[in-house]
Design an enzyme around this catalytic site. Structure first.
Site, PDB file in Angstrom:
ATOM      1  N   GLU A  73      12.168  -3.712   0.100  1.00  0.00           N
ATOM      2  CA  GLU A  73      11.281  -4.487  -0.824  1.00  0.00           C
ATOM      3  C   GLU A  73      12.308  -4.656  -2.224  1.00  0.00           C
ATOM      4  OE1 GLU A  73       8.268  -3.151   2.034  1.00  0.00           O
ATOM      5  OE2 GLU A  73      10.031  -2.198   1.159  1.00  0.00           O
ATOM      6  N   HIS A 142      -0.700   5.091   1.853  1.00  0.00           N
ATOM      7  CA  HIS A 142      -1.180   3.798   2.008  1.00  0.00           C
ATOM      8  C   HIS A 142      -2.527   3.566   1.612  1.00  0.00           C
ATOM      9  CE1 HIS A 142       2.146   4.875   5.041  1.00  0.00           C
ATOM     10  NE2 HIS A 142       2.602   3.700   4.844  1.00  0.00           N
TER      11      HIS A 142
END
Length: 343
Positions: A73, A142
């Site tokens: 990322e 998450h």
């Protein structure tokens, strides 16, 4: 129809479109409209997207416009921010916003601050998008809502769609905006169909950033929410209506800049306020709304303290029964409304 009167307008034709298809439509239209737009992220190209948002786009636009990236990322976000500074208009997809933590330096320090630090000479027209908030059964790492995190930072615009119309209109508006925009979608909404008018399905349809939408008119209490909990608010409003309580449901759509004027106008009318969000309570979106109402002209119209409905102040448990108890449910909203109305 009386003589001399215009015939009534035919009702706009509505069709059911899922949030996934609305986002796909928006990306397709903007890639076609402007050759500077490109999409990059993990699995967005050959695999058609982890959640199939970019289905068919790689085959249509090719390797230069829809780009699969390595699992890094920080790397691909930095590339995207640099491309935006150089004049392109990237759409940077995070497979989930939890992974944006790997790239938060690029989002905050590179994208959000560059226009200001360059005295306006360098624009960063980029969209960071992907699923945000709790999904189902994916545990603490998450299942976080980043609305308050990114909404805290000047230099960013932050949008949080609920319906298919929100998703399409906000994504198109975000891609066309000259500022960095964080678009917080919700994985559990991707497969949900919403009615979309013909107008909303046109290529010119945009939802203005910074404008909330009143999803249901009401007179007794104002419910303010964003993303998936908007649906919960509407369900709660339907239950409460049977008990004679009419809720006004406001879909924020945008977290930053926040449309506090729409909330104020509603509170002046209803005299009660309940905020609903999936994120944690401390320093949350609801906390900001309550503070803004308290500091503004609508405070004197409140007949009772505002009440926040939020996620539980714990990392998300994995067990389903505990997860359900950590996420605001319809019953929690009904309880909060009755509390603030003293019924």
């Amino acid at each position: 129809e009386r003589p001399g009167e215009a015939p009534p307008c035919p009702a706009a034709r509505l069709s059911q479109v899922t949030v996934r298809d609305a986002l796909n439509q928006a990306l397709d239209e903007e890639l076609e409209r402007d050759e500077r737009v490109f999409l990059l992220g993990e699995e967005v190209a050959q695999y058609d997207g982890a959640y199939k948002i970019s289905r068919g786009l790689w085959k249509k636009y090719g390797d230069k416009r829809v780009i699969d990236t390595p699992i890094s990322e920080m790397g691909f976000t930095g590339i995207a921010v640099g491309a935006a500074m150089a004049g392109l208009r990237p759409v940077c997809e995070f497979m989930t916003f939890n992974f944006s933590m790997q790239a938060i330096d690029q989002v905050i320090n590179s994208a959000a601050k560059t226009c200001y630090m360059s005295a306006g000479s360098i624009a960063v027209p980029i969209v960071f998008r992907g699923p945000n908030g709790a999904s189902a059964g994916v545990a603490a790492q998450h299942s976080q809502c980043f609305a308050a995190w990114y909404g805290h930072c000047p230099g960013l615009k932050v949008v949080s769609p609920w319906s298919s119309e929100d998703a399409k209109g906000l994504l198109k508006a975000s891609i066309r905006d000259d500022n960095p925009v964080v678009m917080l979608e919700n994985e559990l909404l991707y497969g949900v169909p919403f009615e979309m008018s013909e107008q909303a399905q046109s290529k010119d349809f945009l939802v203005p950033i910074g404008k909330a939408k009143i999803e249901r008119e009401g007179t007794h209490v104002t419910l303010v929410s964003h993303s998936r909990p908007v649906g919960h608010c509407l369900e709660a409003a339907a239950v409460l209506a049977k008990e004679g309580v009419e809720c006004e449901v406001i879909n924020l759509r945008t977290i930053r800049p926040m449309d506090i004027e729409t909330v104020e106008a509603s509170v002046v009318k209803t005299n009660h306020l309940v905020t609903v969000e999936g994120g944690w309570p401390q320093f949350g979106v609801g906390a900001e709304i309550c503070a803004r109402i308290m500091e503004g002209p609508a405070f004197n119209y409140l007949d009772a303290p505002a009440v926040r409905v939020t996620g539980a102040d714990v990392p998300m448990p994995y067990a389903k029964i505990l997860e359900d108890n950590c996420i605001p449910q319809v019953k929690d909203i009904i309880f909060a409304v009755k509390k603030t109305m003293n019924i």
